[in-house]
Design a protein around this motif. Structure first.
Motif, mmCIF file in Angstrom:
data_model
loop_
_atom_site.group_PDB
_atom_site.id
_atom_site.type_symbol
_atom_site.label_atom_id
_atom_site.label_comp_id
_atom_site.label_asym_id
_atom_site.label_seq_id
_atom_site.Cartn_x
_atom_site.Cartn_y
_atom_site.Cartn_z
ATOM 1 N N MET A 1 0.823 -1.210 0.000
ATOM 2 C CA MET A 1 0.000 0.000 0.000
ATOM 3 C C MET A 1 0.858 1.261 0.000
ATOM 4 S SD MET A 1 -3.164 -0.828 2.584
ATOM 5 C CE MET A 1 -3.857 -2.469 2.699
ATOM 6 N N VAL A 2 1.853 1.316 0.896
ATOM 7 C CA VAL A 2 2.646 2.555 0.999
ATOM 8 C C VAL A 2 3.602 2.728 -0.172
ATOM 9 C CG1 VAL A 2 2.481 2.597 3.518
ATOM 10 C CG2 VAL A 2 4.454 1.506 2.431
ATOM 11 N N ASN A 3 3.904 1.641 -0.858
ATOM 12 C CA ASN A 3 4.821 1.731 -1.997
ATOM 13 C C ASN A 3 4.098 1.694 -3.348
ATOM 14 O OD1 ASN A 3 7.700 1.736 -0.947
ATOM 15 N ND2 ASN A 3 6.844 0.010 0.197
ATOM 16 N N ALA A 4 2.783 1.835 -3.329
ATOM 17 C CA ALA A 4 2.037 1.868 -4.580
ATOM 18 C C ALA A 4 2.547 3.030 -5.434
ATOM 19 C CB ALA A 4 0.545 2.036 -4.307
ATOM 20 N N PRO A 5 2.833 2.817 -6.719
ATOM 21 C CA PRO A 5 3.349 3.896 -7.582
ATOM 22 C C PRO A 5 2.453 5.130 -7.538
ATOM 23 C CG PRO A 5 3.470 1.790 -8.711
ATOM 24 C CD PRO A 5 2.689 1.550 -7.454
ATOM 25 N N LYS A 6 3.061 6.271 -7.189
ATOM 26 C CA LYS A 6 2.347 7.550 -7.085
ATOM 27 C C LYS A 6 1.139 7.462 -6.145
ATOM 28 C CE LYS A 6 3.804 9.181 -11.632
ATOM 29 N NZ LYS A 6 3.405 9.728 -12.951
ATOM 30 N N ASP A 7 1.236 6.595 -5.146
ATOM 31 C CA ASP A 7 0.196 6.415 -4.123
ATOM 32 C C ASP A 7 -1.102 5.813 -4.675
ATOM 33 O OD1 ASP A 7 1.856 7.312 -2.191
ATOM 34 O OD2 ASP A 7 0.838 9.218 -1.821
ATOM 35 N N ARG A 8 -1.092 5.287 -5.867
ATOM 36 C CA ARG A 8 -2.318 4.793 -6.485
ATOM 37 C C ARG A 8 -2.585 3.357 -6.046
ATOM 38 N NH1 ARG A 8 -0.773 7.803 -12.185
ATOM 39 N NH2 ARG A 8 -1.140 9.905 -11.380
ATOM 40 N N VAL A 9 -3.050 3.232 -4.812
ATOM 41 C CA VAL A 9 -3.314 1.924 -4.211
ATOM 42 C C VAL A 9 -4.305 1.136 -5.061
ATOM 43 C CG1 VAL A 9 -4.287 0.747 -2.200
ATOM 44 C CG2 VAL A 9 -2.790 2.718 -1.883
ATOM 45 N N ALA A 10 -5.344 1.804 -5.538
ATOM 46 C CA ALA A 10 -6.362 1.102 -6.323
ATOM 47 C C ALA A 10 -5.782 0.505 -7.596
ATOM 48 C CB ALA A 10 -7.509 2.058 -6.654
ATOM 49 N N MET A 11 -4.769 1.167 -8.172
ATOM 50 C CA MET A 11 -4.117 0.618 -9.365
ATOM 51 C C MET A 11 -3.424 -0.703 -9.046
ATOM 52 S SD MET A 11 -4.336 2.180 -12.298
ATOM 53 C CE MET A 11 -4.724 3.749 -13.083
ATOM 54 N N SER A 12 -2.725 -0.716 -7.900
ATOM 55 C CA SER A 12 -2.040 -1.947 -7.499
ATOM 56 C C SER A 12 -3.042 -3.058 -7.232
ATOM 57 C CB SER A 12 -1.202 -1.683 -6.241
ATOM 58 O OG SER A 12 -0.190 -0.725 -6.492
ATOM 59 N N VAL A 13 -4.168 -2.701 -6.619
ATOM 60 C CA VAL A 13 -5.217 -3.686 -6.351
ATOM 61 C C VAL A 13 -5.792 -4.221 -7.655
ATOM 62 C CG1 VAL A 13 -7.565 -3.957 -5.444
ATOM 63 C CG2 VAL A 13 -5.829 -2.805 -4.067
ATOM 64 N N ALA A 14 -6.078 -3.314 -8.592
ATOM 65 C CA ALA A 14 -6.662 -3.725 -9.875
ATOM 66 C C ALA A 14 -5.738 -4.679 -10.632
ATOM 67 C CB ALA A 14 -6.971 -2.501 -10.727
ATOM 68 N N GLN A 15 -4.423 -4.425 -10.533
ATOM 69 C CA GLN A 15 -3.470 -5.326 -11.193
ATOM 70 C C GLN A 15 -3.488 -6.700 -10.552
ATOM 71 O OE1 GLN A 15 0.025 -2.434 -11.179
ATOM 72 N NE2 GLN A 15 0.344 -3.435 -13.145
ATOM 73 N N GLU A 16 -3.628 -6.741 -9.216
ATOM 74 C CA GLU A 16 -3.708 -8.023 -8.518
ATOM 75 C C GLU A 16 -4.974 -8.784 -8.901
ATOM 76 O OE1 GLU A 16 -1.601 -9.548 -6.427
ATOM 77 O OE2 GLU A 16 -0.081 -7.976 -6.627
ATOM 78 N N ILE A 17 -6.065 -8.027 -9.101
ATOM 79 C CA ILE A 17 -7.352 -8.669 -9.384
ATOM 80 C C ILE A 17 -7.457 -9.088 -10.856
ATOM 81 C CG2 ILE A 17 -9.860 -8.354 -9.434
ATOM 82 C CD1 ILE A 17 -9.508 -6.254 -7.216
ATOM 83 N N PHE A 18 -7.135 -8.163 -11.761
ATOM 84 C CA PHE A 18 -7.414 -8.365 -13.181
ATOM 85 C C PHE A 18 -6.172 -8.605 -14.033
ATOM 86 C CE2 PHE A 18 -10.736 -5.350 -11.630
ATOM 87 C CZ PHE A 18 -11.820 -6.201 -11.736
ATOM 88 N N GLY A 19 -4.980 -8.491 -13.415
ATOM 89 C CA GLY A 19 -3.758 -8.625 -14.203
ATOM 90 C C GLY A 19 -3.449 -7.333 -14.940
ATOM 91 N N PRO A 20 -2.677 -7.396 -16.012
ATOM 92 C CA PRO A 20 -2.256 -6.188 -16.739
ATOM 93 C C PRO A 20 -3.414 -5.312 -17.205
ATOM 94 C CG PRO A 20 -0.992 -8.086 -17.465
ATOM 95 C CD PRO A 20 -2.081 -8.615 -16.577
ATOM 96 N N VAL A 21 -4.565 -5.910 -17.529
ATOM 97 C CA VAL A 21 -5.704 -5.133 -18.005
ATOM 98 C C VAL A 21 -6.330 -4.319 -16.876
ATOM 99 C CG1 VAL A 21 -7.524 -6.843 -17.574
ATOM 100 C CG2 VAL A 21 -7.735 -5.255 -19.506
ATOM 101 N N GLY A 22 -5.923 -4.624 -15.630
ATOM 102 C CA GLY A 22 -6.479 -3.929 -14.472
ATOM 103 C C GLY A 22 -6.247 -2.436 -14.509
ATOM 104 N N ILE A 23 -5.082 -2.016 -15.006
ATOM 105 C CA ILE A 23 -4.763 -0.591 -15.077
ATOM 106 C C ILE A 23 -5.756 0.121 -15.998
ATOM 107 C CG2 ILE A 23 -3.074 1.080 -15.942
ATOM 108 C CD1 ILE A 23 -0.882 -0.638 -14.883
#
Length: 470
Positions: free
Chosen positions: A290-312
């Protein structure tokens, strides 16, 4: 033959008013600010406490505002309440700060957020793509896109309240559906190891600082108070603009009932969505992620975990929808405040005029112009930090205004009386004052600069008054 002066049209239903509240509250904050909250709290337990406290404060304020909105169902919302509870000077200082920074800089910030996430789909629109350099001023494609979106939404709102409400209600419903699906898919991607690590470790309820390298620092009791307040800045900012429907009171059907109800329903919906979203974050990412999410975009990191590359791509589209709807609500509500100020002779005279579609088009365009200037300045983010303290000051004043009016004007008609009075209003006042004091102590630079911007309204008020008397 005289032409009849246009009046506001009662076009907004309870659903429209509620969607205005929800849509104005949910922008890009819920996707970003959790990273900073976790840095300041160092645990998911305290992360959730911050969101709960923010939700409680917002909900108390909303249901208390219901009494004011039922008493004074007029365009202008908080500006009108402060004028009726105190005097024109207090309401003008609020209106000045609202116009100079609070609303216009927020519109700019949300507009630039829209552009930043659009750049995930179209890199040419990134903030690093400089289109023009004028002296020391660099204008990026992201800034130009944000200005274009602000001006587009301003134009739509000049075409009548029905045009604005159609955008607001439809986009907000899509936004709620998208967020609900993100939460659902997030819990379907539930990671037991991460959940147990976050929620069943011995430090789940320990308040401490989490550094980006994964190390922790313990707080003294005094520093812990400041850290909690710093963490709440992001949560409160993400929950701000909950009072939007009160600003368009002149266009809401059955305003004495529906304004207060829309405030309560809207804040409840958003609070539940925010709590579920953050619980979902904690089921997919550990604290370090969470604290190291690129540019603080926690939801982006979550979306990548959930949906893979298309998550972004999925999340970028979600945030584009979210920020687009958020800005439409901010633009619609803000102009009605300047309209009320102009009615009192404390703003540009033309701002009190309604166009053929019965909306304050001049007020809309001047708000759009100032918001565009903030987009070009690149300083809106700093200014938002500066005025967070001031925003809460005005909320505290308005909430105390309920108590003040009960005492000074007991015979005023009150179609709705604040739930939990006087306990809940007093609780909000104490929580608000504690938050204000902590920011003054721990972020004095921001607080002082915010106070300076606000206090500039006092001499401006007296200059305007003197010119009116000449």
């Amino acid at each position: 033959m005289t032409t009849e002066k246009p009046n506001f049209k009662k076009s907004l239903s309870l659903l429209d008013a509620t969607m205005l509240v929800v849509g104005s509250m949910i922008g890009s904050g819920i996707f970003i600010v959790t990273a900073d909250i976790v840095r300041n709290t160092g645990s998911v337990g305290w992360m959730m406490i911050v969101w709960v406290l923010s939700g409680i404060m917002t909900l108390i304020a909303a249901i208390t505002y219901g009494e004011l909105s039922a008493m004074f169902p007029k365009a202008g919302g908080q500006y009108v309440y402060l004028r009726e509870a105190y005097n024109p000077l207090v309401s003008f200082v609020f209106g000045w700060t609202f116009f100079a920074v609070i609303q216009t800089a927020t519109i700019a910030a949300v507009g630039v957020a829209f552009a930043k996430f659009t750049a995930y789909l179209f890199p040419i629109l990134d903030e690093d793509v400089i289109l023009l350099t004028i002296g020391g001023l660099k204008i990026s494609s992201a800034q130009m896109l944000s200005i274009a979106v602000i001006l587009l939404l301003t134009f739509i709102n000049t075409c009548g309240v029905n045009a604005g409400k159609w955008v607001q209600t439809s986009v907000t419903l899509v936004k709620l559906l998208s967020l609900s699906l993100l939460v659902l898919f997030g819990f379907l991607a539930f990671k037991h190891e991460i959940w147990n690590q976050n929620w069943f470790s011995q430090n789940t309820w320990t308040l401490r600082k989490l550094n980006v390298d994964g190390s922790f620092e313990n707080y003294t009791s005094f520093a812990a108070f400041g850290a909690l307040s710093a963490a709440m800045v992001g949560a409160l900012f993400s929950s701000d603009s909950w009072h939007s429907s009160s600003a368009v009171a002149g266009e809401i059907k059955n305003p004495k009932r529906n304004i207060g109800l829309s405030l309560a329903l809207g804040t409840i919906i958003v609070t539940i969505i925010y709590l579920l979203t953050n619980l979902m974050y904690s089921s997919v990412l550990d604290l370090n992620a969470m604290v190291n999410a690129p540019k603080d975009r926690v939801a982006m990191s979550v979306a990548q975990e959930i949906f893979g590359p298309v998550g972004i791509t999925i999340l970028a589209v979600m945030i584009m929808i979210s920020t687009f709807g958020c800005n439409n609500g901010l633009i619609m509500a803000g102009a009605r405040v300047y309209y009320s100020m102009a009615e009192d002779g404390l703003f540009f005279k033309k701002a009190k005029g309604l166009n053929k579609y019965s909306v304050p088009s001049y007020a809309l365009w001047i708000q759009g112009f100032v918001s565009a200037l903030w987009c070009l300045s690149g300083k809106y983010g700093d200014l938002l930090d500066m005025i967070t303290c001031v925003v809460v000051v005005f909320y505290v004043l308005a909430i105390y205004g309920v108590i003040r009016l009960r005492r000074l004007k007991p015979d005023l008609e009150r179609p709705y009386k604040a739930f939990g009075y006087p306990v809940l209003p007093v609780l909000y006042i104490f929580m608000g004052i504690a938050f204000i004091v902590s920011l003054v102590l721990f972020k004095p630079t921001y607080s002082i600069l915010g106070a300076i911007i606000t206090l500039l309204g006092i001499p401006i008020y007296y200059i305007i008054k003197s010119k009116k008397n000449d």
